[in-house]
Enzyme design. Structure first.
Site, PDB file in Angstrom:
ATOM      1  N   ARG A 228     -30.392  52.909  50.157  1.00 18.54           N
ATOM      2  CA  ARG A 228     -30.667  54.076  50.976  1.00 18.54           C
ATOM      3  C   ARG A 228     -30.752  53.633  52.432  1.00 18.54           C
ATOM      4  O   ARG A 228     -31.369  52.616  52.753  1.00 18.54           O
ATOM      5  CB  ARG A 228     -31.988  54.756  50.556  1.00 18.54           C
ATOM      6  CG  ARG A 228     -31.868  55.571  49.268  1.00 18.54           C
ATOM      7  CD  ARG A 228     -31.137  56.877  49.574  1.00 18.54           C
ATOM      8  NE  ARG A 228     -30.910  57.685  48.390  1.00 18.54           N
ATOM      9  CZ  ARG A 228     -29.773  57.725  47.719  1.00 18.54           C
ATOM     10  NH1 ARG A 228     -28.777  56.941  48.074  1.00 18.54           N
ATOM     11  NH2 ARG A 228     -29.617  58.522  46.693  1.00 18.54           N
ATOM     12  N   HIS A 276     -20.400  55.038  51.649  1.00 17.99           N
ATOM     13  CA  HIS A 276     -21.220  55.392  50.479  1.00 17.99           C
ATOM     14  C   HIS A 276     -20.372  55.392  49.199  1.00 17.99           C
ATOM     15  O   HIS A 276     -20.350  56.362  48.436  1.00 17.99           O
ATOM     16  CB  HIS A 276     -21.887  56.753  50.675  1.00 17.99           C
ATOM     17  CG  HIS A 276     -23.155  56.895  49.876  1.00 17.99           C
ATOM     18  ND1 HIS A 276     -24.239  57.618  50.309  1.00 17.99           N
ATOM     19  CD2 HIS A 276     -23.526  56.391  48.664  1.00 17.99           C
ATOM     20  CE1 HIS A 276     -25.207  57.574  49.406  1.00 17.99           C
ATOM     21  NE2 HIS A 276     -24.786  56.829  48.399  1.00 17.99           N
TER      22      HIS A 276
END
Length: 313
Positions: A228, A276
């Site tokens: 994250r 991502h």
């Protein structure tokens, strides 16, 4: 004999994701012998299960009075947890394909930095021969020893790296030196050559890698973050790279996504940005996880991968 109940499933996702996942979820439910209708717009009063990508398509979960659970397509549910109307049992995605993908991404980048491949990829000039350390001489710290972090730590251990792992609570993993708690975090970071961040974002983990903790790493260390974006203090990371203490950062997750074109990470010579992709959910395997949780709900069995709201994961 009572009629077989048809389960009503709301699938809430942006159009492109809906079109990709809907057939697989329908097929997985059929394979699990769960009669179900999966729609984007069922009557809220009739919805039994909510399958969703954490987004703004559902703002009020209280309009689904008979829903038994909310099942996330994604592993990260920190945004959903901020919705006060989501009081249903909430399950995150733990997808076998996702786990395999994460292990492959992390292993690839650890080996890339360990062997020093950028030296040859970015320039083919010269003939300087440098023998990298062997894996057993390279200390790798894995922050987070859950489904993804634990699998990555053990894969790296199998390659003979000196792997140290950290989690909030004590864990034991074969081949991994495990640490826990505040003191354990300092121990696992001190002298680490490569750090892999695979923690969830909570009040306790946000900005976990700040200037003080980055300074604990070995000189020239590499940070890999497929977890994250908020786990790392952005300014502290750039400061440690510019100051020469860190050698490189490979980042796959960010505070704002997509990462803005003018973000300092984009053109920094010591930062690799990937969009991502470290562990994208695989449609077929994740659909099977969703179907299994709905089957369990209908059979009165505990749901898999439920979020502990107190812990935030």
């Amino acid at each position: 004999m009572s009629p077989v109940r048809t389960v009503q499933v709301l699938f809430s996702a942006p159009d492109a994701i809906y079109d990709e996942f809907h057939p697989a979820i329908v097929a997985a439910l059929a394979a699990a012998d769960v009669p179900a209708v999966v729609r984007a717009d069922p009557d809220p009063a009739e919805v039994d299960y909510i399958v969703f990508t954490p987004n703004d398509l559902i703002t009020d979960f209280s309009v689904f009075p008979r829903a038994r659970a909310a099942l996330s397509i994604w592993a990260g549910v920190d945004k959903a947890l901020r919705n006060p109307t989501l009081t249903l049992p909430l399950a995150r995605m733990v997808d076998p394909g996702q786990r395999e993908g994460m292990v492959e991404y992390v292993t690839a980048h650890v080996l890339r930095h360990h062997v020093g491949m950028d030296r040859y990829i970015l320039s083919s000039e010269g003939w300087t021969q440098i023998a990298p350390r062997l894996a057993r001489q390279r200390r790798v710290a894995v922050l987070g020893l859950g489904e993804l972090g634990g699998a990555c730590a053990q894969a790296l251990s199998a390659l003979n790296f000196d792997v140290h792992g950290w989690s909030r609570r004590a864990r034991a993993l074969e081949g991994v030196t495990c640490h826990s708690g505040p003191e354990g975090l300092s121990e696992v970071l001190t002298g680490a050559d490569i750090v892999v961040c695979l923690l969830p974002v909570t009040a306790q983990t946000e900005n976990l890698l700040d200037a003080e903790r980055l300074a604990l790493l070995a000189h020239g260390a590499v940070v890999i973050n497929p977890g994250r974006g908020a786990l790392i203090d952005d300014a502290a990371l750039i400061g440690a790279l510019d100051g020469g203490h860190l050698g490189h950062a490979t980042l796959d997750t960010f505070r704002v996504e997509p990462l803005p074109a003018d973000h300092p990470f984009r053109k920094h010579p010591k930062i690799t940005v990937s969009p991502h992709v470290a562990s994208l959910v695989r449609v077929e395997t994740s659909a099977g996880v969703i179907a299994e949780n709905i089957r369990r709900g209908e059979a009165g069995l505990p749901f898999l991968h439920l979020i502990n709201r107190q812990d935030g994961y």
